[in-house]
Write an enzyme that holds these catalytic residues in place. Structure first.
Site, mmCIF file in Angstrom:
data_model
loop_
_atom_site.group_PDB
_atom_site.id
_atom_site.type_symbol
_atom_site.label_atom_id
_atom_site.label_comp_id
_atom_site.label_asym_id
_atom_site.label_seq_id
_atom_site.Cartn_x
_atom_site.Cartn_y
_atom_site.Cartn_z
ATOM 1 N N CYS A 98 0.832 -1.207 0.000
ATOM 2 C CA CYS A 98 0.000 0.000 0.000
ATOM 3 C C CYS A 98 0.866 1.256 0.000
ATOM 4 O O CYS A 98 0.467 2.293 -0.533
ATOM 5 C CB CYS A 98 -0.960 -0.013 1.186
ATOM 6 S SG CYS A 98 -0.171 -0.356 2.774
ATOM 7 N N HIS A 353 -1.480 0.748 7.721
ATOM 8 C CA HIS A 353 -1.950 0.843 6.337
ATOM 9 C C HIS A 353 -1.726 2.268 5.832
ATOM 10 O O HIS A 353 -1.894 3.243 6.574
ATOM 11 C CB HIS A 353 -3.438 0.485 6.271
ATOM 12 C CG HIS A 353 -3.996 0.461 4.888
ATOM 13 N ND1 HIS A 353 -3.466 -0.312 3.881
ATOM 14 C CD2 HIS A 353 -5.038 1.140 4.325
ATOM 15 C CE1 HIS A 353 -4.157 -0.121 2.767
ATOM 16 N NE2 HIS A 353 -5.117 0.756 3.011
#
EC number: 3.4.19.12
Length: 984
Positions: A98, A353
């Site tokens: 990510c 994340h």
């Protein structure tokens, strides 16, 4: 009592009064519960497993009535994978990539960078033929620029909702399962891209990275004595701002540029003064780039734990940033507007994340880029830098400060991207080159083909579902048998027939068969009785078998069950009868031998045997309740059953005959044996006149003779060698006895084994030989020196007097004679004593033995190592000083493997917790040797069991700014080592 057990009892109640030979067809049908009434839908809400006539609750409810077409398939609408109008394309997260996806989206929306990359010449002539692309070949970019070109072209004109960046990630050599430092990735990739583009001829391409991202500042040092000013110019691509202790972005910038005093030991050497002088040092911003990247240093090094941690403090920032007050040359028009906020969700520096909030330069609207998902941010959703933390309850989060219009606060933003406001508006249309557009068109064609294929599959599933719906509605009404001819079908198969998610397979009734290939009575609870009409349709459409009609009801199984039930009811009465019969004395030869152990437990054995027969399910087909039995489990169960003794097998000898020990058996009457035989018809039978095993009698006599012989040998040897047996009056090499010049040597192992035999001659085998070869090398030389035999090797040998040696030679076979001779050398009084061995010492083998002993000492799987802390050159040890359970021979690579309990790697963090000394401040040494090689094993460092390691702690560095250097030097991390980012 549960309803199912009540049905079971009702189905077999007749067996209490009916003898096995009297079982009729009516009894058989009763056992198979055919007499039960069918359940009525609406009254019975769930399936009655004990009732084969109950056809309610088997999955029919989803078919009876109107059904939504979407329930006939599990294929998502392919149009959900299509890019929405006026939206952007996402990027697939390949595991932990990510952080890569966020930067790709930010760079893609930098129109100048995208345009420059499109201008790069491509080297993919291998994929072209004439004016088009070879259809049979997939395009494979060869360089990083080509990968970015292709990715940007897909992000711009793809019809897909998201694309796969695996080619780009693979080209960089990144580990898709490991999350990396996003800021470090940004720096390294920009450096790689700049180096790659530097070879381009077009200056607009060659200089794009510097034009967009490169600024310049100077380290300015001013001497406090003479005022001389020295400058060190440096380029930058981002400004790294410390956020600890600050609440606003402007405060972070001010601290970055603040003046630092150089005094004391840190004074500056002034070339004008030619001496060290007090001075001031600060950073001056000379020029700023079009795109200003501000790195917020959220991830810092924690000296207490030795690891990185995340600072989850709020930082306020505005959408408009005026940098003119901070630059040296005023009037340049340094007003910036916010264009992107990169966010890390999560409270830990090692997990979480990454998400990006990016402004569309063409429309001015903000979008949230979260891997595959793209969301427009407007209204209440327009909160830049705000993302809920992962794994942290909302109650524990710090309250967000209030922000005015045009300003935002974030506790997760780690990078802010500002664009120069005064520069010319970028070209709103960036054209994709024709070659790249062809590749995009081809990918779009594949996507459209996939959409058509998925839509057709959905249609086929719907058509099949509708046909199945009609079939179920028609057949379910005809399933109940009533008074008409019937058959049995597996409940499991009926449920799968009614299950819309699985295709219907042929009927398989093998799991329900008994050993006679008929329907097992115990399986009736998982069977359903259906009409012959419905069964004919099922078998014609789906096939399978065997068909279980009324003829499949197994009379043999019902009769056997009847016999077992009667015996179980009769067991208590027979137990009392047998006990009374055992009290009577058996006369003559009318009795039978029965094992005492069997008599004590015969009732329990009979009950277990009857229960086993009663609940026995034939496993010849390898299945039980529709599940395949594990072959290994079946073999293991059979092996355990075979090892358990059955009734009266406790008096069997190894030859299968009557054992010779009368203490283990008892004589019972003929009447008692007859009763027992009803329950154990296969038990071994031994009438009272039966002779014991002849082979066992012979072996018993031979054993008695051997015991007597062993006792005689042991007594003779004990009498011949009394001092050796009692370990009295033994000679010693360190204190040589005066009455002899010769001593003999045998192995200590021989002496210990011989003493065991003499103590317990009936339990141990006689010792017949003296094996001295274990004390010699392959060349026949002695392995021990005279000095070692007086110390560490004395436990391996036993010294023998000459008189004892003569007796040993008579009693035992001696393979090698080993002796030590004492002699006087020289004429001087007192003369020098000399000791000689026969055979002589073998120096080479002796040296090899010592080396092997050292290796063995340093190779261990578990050991205790002590750690002493040194303070002011004095050893101190805490009350609970760490004892490290460590292994000496595990390398760094081995530490990655999982180890069982008790075999853990050396964890020197134990030292940190016990002494409050971080790993990077630990100086470890042993016997004056510093332990600094992190890759070496404990054995190679000379650390043996029970060793003491000395710990000396470094003083902490007071300067917090030096922490990053300490982290890099003392705590090396793998990072992007081995990837393409460091290849340039």
């Amino acid at each position: 009592m549960a309803p199912r057990l009540q049905l079971e009892k009702a189905a077999w109640r007749w067996a209490e009064t009916v003898r096995p030979e009297e079982v009729s067809q009516e009894h058989i049908e009763t056992a198979y519960r055919i007499w039960l009434e069918p359940c009525i839908r609406g009254v019975c809400r769930r399936n009655c497993k004990g009732n084969p006539n109950c056809l309610v609750g088997i999955g029919e409810h989803i078919w009876l009535g109107e059904i939504d077409e979407n329930s006939f398939h599990n294929i998502d609408d392919p149009n959900c994978e299509r890019r929405k109008k006026n939206s952007f394309v996402g990027l697939t997260n390949l595991g932990a990539t990510c952080y890569v996806n966020t930067f790709l989206q930010v760079w893609f929306l930098n129109l100048e960078l995208r345009q420059a990359l499109y201008l790069c010449p491509s080297t993919c002539s291998d994929y072209t033929m004439g004016g088009g692309i070879q259809e049979e070949k997939d395009y494979e970019p060869q360089t990083i620029c080509e990968h970015l070109q292709y990715l940007f072209a897909l992000l711009q004109n793809s019809n897909r909702r998201y694309i796969d960046p695996s080619g780009f990630v693979k080209a960089l050599g990144l580990d898709t399962g490991q999350q990396q430092d996003a800021q470090e990735f940004s720096k390294l990739f920009m450096s790689l891209l700049e180096d790659t583009l530097s070879k381009q001829k077009n200056p607009d391409v060659r200089n794009i990275v510097q034009q967009q991202f490169c600024g310049e500042y100077a380290y300015v040092t001013v001497c406090s004595q003479c005022g001389r000013e020295s400058k060190l110019l440096s380029k930058f691509y981002e400004l790294e701002l410390n956020i600890q202790g600050h609440k606003q972005l402007t405060d972070c910038i001010s601290e970055f540029l603040k003046e630092e005093k150089l005094e004391g030991d840190n004074r500056y050497f002034c070339e004008n003064c030619q001496s060290k002088q007090n001075a001031t040092r600060k950073i001056r911003l000379l020029s700023l780039p079009c795109t200003l990247n501000l790195q917020l240093m959220r991830f810092v090094f924690d000296r207490q734990t030795g690891h990185k941690k995340k600072l989850n403090t709020y930082i306020g920032f505005s959408e408009i940033l005026d940098m003119e007050p901070y630059v040296e040359h005023k009037g340049g028009g340094y007003v910036y507007e916010l264009s992107a906020v990169l966010i890390h969700r999560g409270v830990s520096a090692y997990s979480g994340h990454y998400i990006a909030h990016v402004k569309d330069p063409q429309s001015g609207e903000w979008y949230k880029f979260n891997d595959e998902d793209i969301e427009k941010m407007e209204g209440k959703k327009l909160q830049l830098g705000i993302e809920e933390d992962l794994a942290e309850p909302s109650k524990s989060q710090t309250r967000k400060p209030k922000c005015g219009k045009g300003t935002h606060c974030s506790r997760n933003a780690y990078m802010l991207v500002y664009r120069l406001q005064t520069q010319e508006k970028p070209n709103t249309t960036v054209q994709v080159p024709a070659f790249l557009q062809e590749l995009v068109d081809r990918d779009n064609s594949k996507f459209e083909e996939w959409c058509v294929e998925m839509a057709e599959m959905r249609k086929q599933s719907v058509d099949k579902g509708k046909a199945k719906h009609e079939e179920v509605k028609e057949l379910y009404q005809r399933l109940p048998a009533g008074a008409e001819p019937y058959e049995f079908v597996s409940l499991e198969w009926l449920q799968k027939w009614l299950d819309e998610s699985t295709p219907t397979k042929p009927i398989d009734n093998h799991a329900c068969l008994c050993s006679h290939d008929k329907l097992h009575p115990d399986k009736i609870s998982i069977m359903k009785r259906i009409s012959e009409y419905a069964a004919d349709i099922f078998y014609s459409r789906y096939g399978g078998g065997p068909r279980l009609t009324v003829k499949a009801l197994c009379k043999e199984c019902v009769v056997e069950r009847c016999r077992v039930l009667r015996l179980k009811n009769q067991l208590n009465e027979d137990y009392k009868t047998v006990n009374n019969l055992l009290k009577a004395t058996v006369k003559g030869n009318d009795g039978f031998w029965v094992g005492k152990s069997s008599l004590r437990s015969w009732r329990q054995l009979a009950l277990e045997q009857l229960d086993e027969q009663d609940g026995d399910i034939d496993q010849s087909n390898g299945k039980m309740n529709g599940n395949t039995l594990n072959k290994d489990e079946t073999k293991e169960e059979r092996k355990e059953e075979e090892e358990e003794l059955n009734f009266n097998e406790d008096i069997l000898c190894p030859h299968g005959e009557l054992c010779i020990s009368e203490n283990e058996r008892r004589l019972v009457s003929k009447e008692a044996w007859s009763k027992l035989q009803q329950y154990f018809p296969k038990a071994p039978e031994f009438p009272s006149y039966k002779e014991c095993c002849s082979q066992c009698k012979i072996l018993e006599r031979e054993g008695e003779e051997n015991e007597a012989l062993h006792k005689m040998i042991a007594n003779e040897q004990k009498t011949s060698l009394p001092n050796l047996f009692q370990d009295k009056n033994r000679p010693c090499l360190s204190n040589w006895p005066e009455d002899t010049d010769v001593l003999y040597i045998v192995s200590q192992f021989f002496v210990e084994e011989w003493r065991k035999f003499v103590r317990k001659p009936t339990r141990c085998s006689p010792v017949s030989s003296v094996g001295n070869s274990a004390l010699l090398c392959p060349h026949g030389g002695l392995m021990f020196t005279f000095a070692s035999m007086t110390k560490e090797d004395s436990k391996l040998i036993a010294l023998i007097w000459p008189s004892e040696w003569q007796m040993i030679q008579k009693l035992f076979v001696v393979d090698h004679v080993i002796k030590i001779t004492k002699s006087e050398v020289g004429d001087v009084n007192p003369s020098e004593t000399h000791y000689a061995s026969e055979p002589k010492l073998c120096p080479e083998c002796r040296e090899g033995l010592l080396c092997q002993q050292q290796r063995d000492l340093r190779e261990y799987t578990q050991a205790t190592i002590y750690v002493h802390k040194v303070v002011d050159n004095k050893k101190v040890m805490k009350d609970s000083a760490p004892e490290l359970n460590v292994s000496s021979s595990e390398t760094e690579e081995d530490k990655e493997e999982a180890k069982p309990d008790g075999e853990k790697d050396p964890d020197f963090n134990q030292i940190m917790h016990a002494f409050s000394v971080a790993p990077f401040d630990q100086n470890l040494s042993i016997d004056g040797k510093v332990l600094s090689d992190d890759c070496a094993t404990l054995g190679t460092l000379g650390v043996i069991p029970e060793s003491v390691i000395l710990l000396k702690a470094d003083e902490p560095i007071a300067d917090y700014a030096a922490m990053d250097d300490v982290m890099q030097v003392c705590m090396p991390e793998e990072g992007f080592k081995g990837t393409g980012l460091l290849g340039h």
